[in-house]
Design a protein around this motif. Structure first.
Motif, PDB file in Angstrom:
ATOM      1  N   ARG A 195       0.850  -1.206   0.000  1.00 24.54           N
ATOM      2  CA  ARG A 195       0.000   0.000   0.000  1.00 24.54           C
ATOM      3  C   ARG A 195       0.881   1.251   0.000  1.00 24.54           C
ATOM      4  NH1 ARG A 195      -3.419  -2.355  -2.348  1.00 24.54           N
ATOM      5  NH2 ARG A 195      -1.889  -4.037  -2.244  1.00 24.54           N
ATOM      6  N   LEU A 196       0.376   2.298  -0.621  1.00 20.28           N
ATOM      7  CA  LEU A 196       1.119   3.560  -0.679  1.00 20.28           C
ATOM      8  C   LEU A 196       1.303   4.168   0.710  1.00 20.28           C
ATOM      9  CD1 LEU A 196      -0.457   5.187  -3.876  1.00 20.28           C
ATOM     10  CD2 LEU A 196       1.783   4.058  -3.647  1.00 20.28           C
ATOM     11  N   TRP A 197       0.369   3.887   1.645  1.00 21.47           N
ATOM     12  CA  TRP A 197       0.494   4.462   2.976  1.00 21.47           C
ATOM     13  C   TRP A 197       1.448   3.688   3.872  1.00 21.47           C
ATOM     14  CZ3 TRP A 197      -1.085   0.280   5.586  1.00 21.47           C
ATOM     15  CH2 TRP A 197      -2.166  -0.471   5.109  1.00 21.47           C
ATOM     16  N   SER A 198       2.007   2.585   3.397  1.00 18.03           N
ATOM     17  CA  SER A 198       2.886   1.742   4.212  1.00 18.03           C
ATOM     18  C   SER A 198       4.345   2.142   4.023  1.00 18.03           C
ATOM     19  CB  SER A 198       2.712   0.273   3.831  1.00 18.03           C
ATOM     20  OG  SER A 198       3.698  -0.534   4.437  1.00 18.03           O
ATOM     21  N   ASN A 199       5.104   2.127   5.116  1.00 13.10           N
ATOM     22  CA  ASN A 199       6.549   2.340   5.007  1.00 13.10           C
ATOM     23  C   ASN A 199       7.289   1.029   4.759  1.00 13.10           C
ATOM     24  OD1 ASN A 199       6.649   1.017   7.474  1.00 13.10           O
ATOM     25  ND2 ASN A 199       7.854   2.593   8.519  1.00 13.10           N
ATOM     26  N   GLY A 200       6.528  -0.069   4.567  1.00 15.65           N
ATOM     27  CA  GLY A 200       7.137  -1.357   4.250  1.00 15.65           C
ATOM     28  C   GLY A 200       7.532  -2.178   5.461  1.00 15.65           C
ATOM     29  N   ARG A 201       7.188  -1.697   6.660  1.00 15.62           N
ATOM     30  CA  ARG A 201       7.528  -2.451   7.876  1.00 15.62           C
ATOM     31  C   ARG A 201       6.243  -2.793   8.623  1.00 15.62           C
ATOM     32  NH1 ARG A 201      11.440   1.809   8.086  1.00 15.62           N
ATOM     33  NH2 ARG A 201      13.462   1.052   7.336  1.00 15.62           N
ATOM     34  N   VAL A 202       6.076  -4.096   8.911  1.00 19.10           N
ATOM     35  CA  VAL A 202       4.873  -4.584   9.578  1.00 19.10           C
ATOM     36  C   VAL A 202       5.281  -5.338  10.833  1.00 19.10           C
ATOM     37  CG1 VAL A 202       2.801  -6.029   9.363  1.00 19.10           C
ATOM     38  CG2 VAL A 202       3.705  -4.803   7.351  1.00 19.10           C
ATOM     39  N   GLY A 203       4.607  -5.028  11.940  1.00 25.03           N
ATOM     40  CA  GLY A 203       4.798  -5.766  13.182  1.00 25.03           C
ATOM     41  C   GLY A 203       3.511  -6.474  13.551  1.00 25.03           C
ATOM     42  N   SER A 234       8.657  -7.240  10.169  1.00 23.02           N
ATOM     43  CA  SER A 234       9.825  -6.575  10.750  1.00 23.02           C
ATOM     44  C   SER A 234       9.972  -6.774  12.244  1.00 23.02           C
ATOM     45  CB  SER A 234       9.762  -5.071  10.447  1.00 23.02           C
ATOM     46  OG  SER A 234       9.707  -4.857   9.050  1.00 23.02           O
ATOM     47  N   ALA A 235       8.929  -7.192  12.945  1.00 21.00           N
ATOM     48  CA  ALA A 235       9.006  -7.422  14.389  1.00 21.00           C
ATOM     49  C   ALA A 235       7.734  -8.132  14.836  1.00 21.00           C
ATOM     50  CB  ALA A 235       9.171  -6.104  15.151  1.00 21.00           C
ATOM     51  N   ILE A 236       7.834  -8.894  15.936  1.00 19.49           N
ATOM     52  CA  ILE A 236       6.662  -9.556  16.506  1.00 19.49           C
ATOM     53  C   ILE A 236       6.713  -9.432  18.027  1.00 19.49           C
ATOM     54  CG2 ILE A 236       6.314 -11.198  14.623  1.00 19.49           C
ATOM     55  CD1 ILE A 236       7.750 -13.329  16.294  1.00 19.49           C
ATOM     56  N   PHE A 260       8.769  -0.675  21.761  1.00 20.77           N
ATOM     57  CA  PHE A 260       9.357  -1.744  20.961  1.00 20.77           C
ATOM     58  C   PHE A 260       9.094  -1.528  19.475  1.00 20.77           C
ATOM     59  CE2 PHE A 260       8.606  -5.977  19.000  1.00 20.77           C
ATOM     60  CZ  PHE A 260       9.888  -6.481  19.079  1.00 20.77           C
ATOM     61  N   PHE A 261       7.850  -1.281  19.106  1.00 22.28           N
ATOM     62  CA  PHE A 261       7.536  -1.145  17.681  1.00 22.28           C
ATOM     63  C   PHE A 261       8.023   0.192  17.117  1.00 22.28           C
ATOM     64  CE2 PHE A 261       4.346  -4.483  18.708  1.00 22.28           C
ATOM     65  CZ  PHE A 261       4.838  -5.438  17.830  1.00 22.28           C
ATOM     66  N   ASP A 262       8.061   1.228  17.944  1.00 24.06           N
ATOM     67  CA  ASP A 262       8.678   2.478  17.504  1.00 24.06           C
ATOM     68  C   ASP A 262      10.111   2.234  17.047  1.00 24.06           C
ATOM     69  OD1 ASP A 262       7.442   4.876  17.232  1.00 24.06           O
ATOM     70  OD2 ASP A 262       8.094   5.696  19.145  1.00 24.06           O
ATOM     71  N   ARG A 263      10.809   1.416  17.851  1.00 22.64           N
ATOM     72  CA  ARG A 263      12.224   1.163  17.554  1.00 22.64           C
ATOM     73  C   ARG A 263      12.399   0.359  16.279  1.00 22.64           C
ATOM     74  NH1 ARG A 263      16.398   0.756  15.808  1.00 22.64           N
ATOM     75  NH2 ARG A 263      18.401   0.226  16.788  1.00 22.64           N
TER      76      ARG A 263
END
Length: 639
Positions: A113-121, A144-146, A330-333
């Motif tokens: 999606r265009l609104w995504s920075n490509g990182r999903v937790g 990118s993280a769980i 955690f997810f901010d990082r």
């Protein structure tokens, strides 16, 4: 940290039908940061929660309402075959082979999606955590993280079965998943049948062996099939070995991504969470974290300082807002790749229970206390494995037995089992009857699920029968006074003793039966005080071995009556300070009902027995058969 950012509004797109690779579409709600009622273009990181419960439930919406104003897109999704998603008939409780692929496809759809920075937790507790490892095992490029919280990782060992026995909380859980099943969504009579089963849960738990087509779950055939897979597949076979049932053999395929694993000492998945963390810490380069508190299955998100009838003090409380705040760090990082204070977090944080004075609190709980401690690894490298030997006089001592012949015996009657008093289970609950007109009025506005009440206490409790305990019978003795419970305890400890890690009980046993169970329970025995003049027997961890599996889980081997065999019972990990003056105790018996199903003692195929018999069970305690308790001790082991 994200709290410094300007707060965003929220724009919600509901019931977006995301296509999976096989064409099935999954209902998805997307919460996007907004200003003035307009969704912002981003790009933003994404937090994903996938659940078999309704994605519109408050417990999931509050995730979105917390993260989205802090600059995250939050995606909530109904699993395949649940609520708004397609795939009716493809939902088999936790044994769903498509969860990894569906998670992968959802993550990659988000990243495009265009609104995504490509990182999903991925976030979520219990079942919403269970779907995280299958996705991570397939290594979606944009996962990118769980943060999995309180999830099983091996359905055979730590959820549906344990030590060869069935954990009956999964019988109850299947009813919860059946009452809102898509298959009966337009069938009120079928729904009523499931709810009648929940109203009579006490009777159904005791009405074994169950027969296919004769349980209330028969109206949802895929879930009744799952019940009988759980119930009758005693040996570890190809069904249990599916990746959806046992993630652990596939850990080498797991994505190398930052992860936080959280759980509780009174959660049934303490084994799973600590083992999952340890495996990832060994193999992965990205940071891995573990948090273990004195909690039950939902304790981390609750505001109570107690678990069951025992209080651990205000420092033990996290609550949902603190939980979210820690997840935000955690997810901010790891989803924005911006360093923050979480870089300095220790790899492991554990709550060491104990140290309290044992007074009765205003809420009527025993004050056990405890404190948080940072650790560099799990299991702790500095622990010593100490053996305490079981003696025929009921002693638990460091010295091995010297007698040439010594043993203790009891009769195990499946019709009079030892009742479950506290312990680690998700819950066994029932729907209470409507008692008056006011109750009848309010129940129209309340989901029946919210009206379920526990049949058994979860957490820590004094090991004594009472009239309100399921299965207890007059004269309501201490469990220590039952003739079918063998008690082995130390002298009052001369110094504090900390036990942190997994506990093992090694027994030499014989029986009049060709198959039976042996249970073991670790207990912290309080001396008498003003509030508890008879003392207090606090359970910590327990488990079981079904003797037909004594040589391994893959094959069943019945016993020759009277022959002596070695068995081993692996108890879950714990962390407890046994204070000076307390006693270390282990109870040996053959039942813990309804936490575990009952062995009929007949040796017949599991779940298909035709009758029950009383087993005369013996624990051998002589020089050649030194039954023992092995505990991981931190510091001095003087006692």
């Amino acid at each position: 940290m994200s709290t410094a950012r300007p707060a965003y509004g929220i724009v919600i797109a509901k019931e977006i039908m995301l296509p999976m690779r096989d064409g099935v579409r999954l209902a998805t709600d997307i919460y996007r940061p907004a200003r003035d009622g307009e969704a912002l273009p981003g790009p933003f990181p994404t937090v994903l929660c996938r659940t078999p419960y309704h994605k519109g439930d408050r417990r999931y919406v509050e995730i979105a309402e917390f993260f989205t104003p802090h600059g995250f897109v939050t995606v909530l999704q109904d699993l395949r075959g649940r609520y708004g998603s397609e795939g009716t008939g493809q939902y088999y409780h936790t044994a769903n082979p498509h969860e990894g692929r569906d998670g992968y496809d959802t993550i990659e759809w988000i990243a495009a999606r265009l609104w995504s920075n490509g990182r999903v937790g991925m976030v979520g507790s219990s079942f919403a955590a269970l779907v995280q490892p299958p996705a991570a095992l397939l290594r979606p490029p944009h996962l990118s993280a769980i943060w999995p919280d309180v999830t099983p990782t091996n359905n055979y060992r730590d959820q549906a079965r344990e030590g060869g026995a069935m954990q009956l909380h999964m019988f109850w859980a299947l009813f919860v998943h059946a009452q809102d099943a898509q298959e009966i969504g337009d069938d009120p009579a079928a729904q009523a049948q499931v709810w009648d089963g929940l109203r009579t849960m006490r009777q159904w738990i005791g009405k074994t062996p169950w027969r296919p087509g004769e349980t209330p779950l028969a109206v949802v055939p895929n879930l009744e099939q799952t019940l009988f897979d759980y119930y009758t597949r005693g040996a570890y076979d190809s069904w249990w070995a599916q990746p959806c049932n046992n993630f652990e053999p596939h850990y080498p395929e797991h994505a190398d991504i930052p992860a936080t694993f959280s759980g509780g000492w009174f959660d049934p998945y303490a084994v799973a969470m600590t083992r999952y963390y340890a495996a990832m810490a060994r193999q992965n380069q990205r940071p891995q974290r573990l948090v273990m508190g004195p909690w039950t299955h939902v304790g981390m998100r609750g505001n109570a300082s107690y678990a069951g009838d025992v209080d651990f003090g205000p420092d033990s409380v996290w609550g949902v807002q603190h939980y979210f705040a820690q997840q935000l760090r955690f997810f901010d990082r790891w989803l924005s790749e911006a360093p923050n204070s979480s870089d300095d977090d220790p790899p492991v944080r554990i709550f060491v229970m104990g140290g309290g004075d044992g007074h009765r609190t205003a809420e009527g709980k025993l004050f056990h206390g405890g404190r948080w401690r940072a650790e560099p690894e799990w299991p702790l490298a500095r622990t010593q494995q100490i053996s305490y030997y079981l003696h025929a006089d009921g002693g638990l001592r460091r010295e091995p037995p010297l007698s040439e012949q010594a043993s203790l015996s009891y009769d195990f009657d499946p019709n009079h089992p030892v009742p479950t008093i506290g312990g680690s289970l998700c819950g066994v609950m029932e729907l209470p009857p409507e008692t008056d007109a006011l109750d009848d009025m309010w129940r129209r506005f309340l989901s029946p699920v919210l009206r379920l009440r526990h049949i058994v206490t979860i957490g820590a409790a004094h090991q004594a029968e009472r009239p309100d305990i399921f299965g207890a019978q007059p004269p309501y003795p201490l469990l220590a006074d039952r003739p079918d419970v063998l008690v082995f305890q130390s002298e009052p400890l001369a110094a504090d003793l900390e036990v942190t890690g997994s506990v093992t009980v090694k027994l030499w046993i014989s029986s009049s039966a060709s198959d039976t169970d042996f249970t073991a329970k670790l207990i912290d025995v309080y001396p008498p005080n003003a509030d508890y003049p008879a003392g207090y027997h606090m359970n910590l961890v327990d488990s079981v071995i079904r003797t037909r599996f004594r040589a391994g889980w893959e094959h069943e081997s019945l016993m020759e009556p009277g022959e002596v065999y070695a068995v081993q019972i692996e108890l879950p990990p714990t962390s407890n300070l046994f204070q000076a003056g307390h006693r270390l105790r282990v109870d040996i018996s053959s039942s813990n009902f309804p936490r575990l199903d009952l062995n009929p003692n007949t040796g017949e195929p599991l779940g298909r027995h035709t009758h029950t018999i009383v087993a005369h069970n013996t624990v051998h305690l002589d020089r050649r058969h030194p039954s023992q308790l092995l505990v991981p001790v931190v510091g001095s082991a003087r006692s």
